[in-house]
Enzyme design. Structure first.
Site, short mmCIF file in Angstrom:
data_model
loop_
_atom_site.label_atom_id
_atom_site.label_comp_id
_atom_site.label_asym_id
_atom_site.label_seq_id
_atom_site.Cartn_x
_atom_site.Cartn_y
_atom_site.Cartn_z
N GLU A 1 5.98 -4.64 -2.99
CA GLU A 1 6.37 -5.89 -3.47
C GLU A 1 5.66 -6.64 -3.88
O GLU A 1 5.53 -7.72 -4.93
CB GLU A 1 7.64 -6.56 -2.65
CG GLU A 1 8.83 -5.44 -2.81
CD GLU A 1 10.03 -6.26 -1.74
OE1 GLU A 1 10.93 -6.36 -2.49
OE2 GLU A 1 9.94 -6.39 -0.73
N GLU B 1 12.73 0.62 2.30
CA GLU B 1 13.65 -0.18 3.07
C GLU B 1 14.97 0.14 3.65
O GLU B 1 15.41 0.19 4.76
CB GLU B 1 13.97 -1.52 2.62
CG GLU B 1 12.47 -2.39 2.46
CD GLU B 1 11.59 -2.26 1.09
OE1 GLU B 1 10.69 -3.00 1.00
OE2 GLU B 1 11.86 -1.17 0.73
#
Length: 253
Positions: free
Chosen positions: A115, A135
């Site tokens: 990210e 995740e």
């Protein structure tokens, strides 16, 4: 080109140059996992680049960009910490830095590490680079920008393959879908990243700054285009650069 390294960081190696900052994520015992301390130190970097705009080169130590967020810290976080947007606020701040940012990714860029790379304007990869967002396997989602930023970068289909199906993008796949600008040999990664910044540094800093602002604005923005161009048309840099161009061409367009 003058340069100096700032030793006042624990999780980063920061080299300051006249036209750029070179920031290396450096937690070798944790694959450069993004901890709360690293977040705070990256905020300091952003504060400096907001105060004195320069290009940013972001990379990782030891053949890894960042193996994710610090899982031990994430496990301790609850609803209140999630609402603070600890990682997402930083990554959005990186995204909004005045001048272009480049992530040089040598190896793993997973979870929060991916990210952070997505938040940069451009990415260049080594042959061992791997991007992924695992995740959901940890019972959470990629909540620091991947769920919408990755779709903007590579399209909905590839983004869902990564976010929902757990697909990782190696260097070749990342190049194929446009996530990275280029894939270069590992021993030339930083050299090529600096060459990219050198090319940008030869442009007008004001033009780069306004181009980034307009490009990042949502939706159609002809008024913003006109206003930004109006500022540049009155700048000394425009007159000097176009004069040099015409002189080289013998006065021809």
């Amino acid at each position: 080109m003058s340069r100096r390294e700032d030793a006042a960081y624990d999780t980063l190696v920061v080299e300051e140059r006249a036209d750029r900052m070179v920031v290396t994520l450096c937690r070798p015992d944790a694959r450069n996992a993004i901890s709360g301390r690293m977040i705070a130190e990256l905020h300091r970097v952003c504060e400096e680049l907001e105060r004195t705009p320069r290009l940013l080169l972001l990379t990782g130590h030891g053949g890894v960009f960042a193996g994710g967020a610090d899982i031990a810290e994430l496990r301790r976080r609850g609803r209140d910490e999630a609402l603070q947007g600890i990682n997402s606020r930083l990554f959005e701040r990186v995204r909004r830095l005045p001048l272009p940012t480049v992530a040089a990714v040598p190896g793993w860029a997973l979870g929060g590490g991916a990210e952070l790379a997505y938040a940069c304007d451009l990415r260049i990869a080594g042959p061992d680079a791997v991007f992924g967002n695992p995740e959901p396997g940890l019972g959470i989602l990629a909540a620091a920008g991947a769920c919408w930023r990755l779709r903007e970068l590579v399209g909905e289909s590839v983004a869902k393959q990564v976010l929902l199906a757990g697909r990782t993008l190696d260097a070749r796949a990342a190049l194929g879908c446009g996530l990275v600008l280029d894939v270069v040999p590992a021993d030339r990664l930083l050299e090529e990243a600096h060459a990219l910044l050198d090319r940008m540094a030869r442009s007008s800093a004001l033009a780069l700054r306004l181009t980034k602002l307009v490009t990042d604005a949502s939706g159609a923005h002809p008024v913003a285009d006109d206003l930004a161009q109006a500022v540049l048309f009155e700048s000394p840099g425009k007159q000097e650069r176009m004069t040099r161009f015409l002189e080289k061409k013998g006065g021809r367009a």
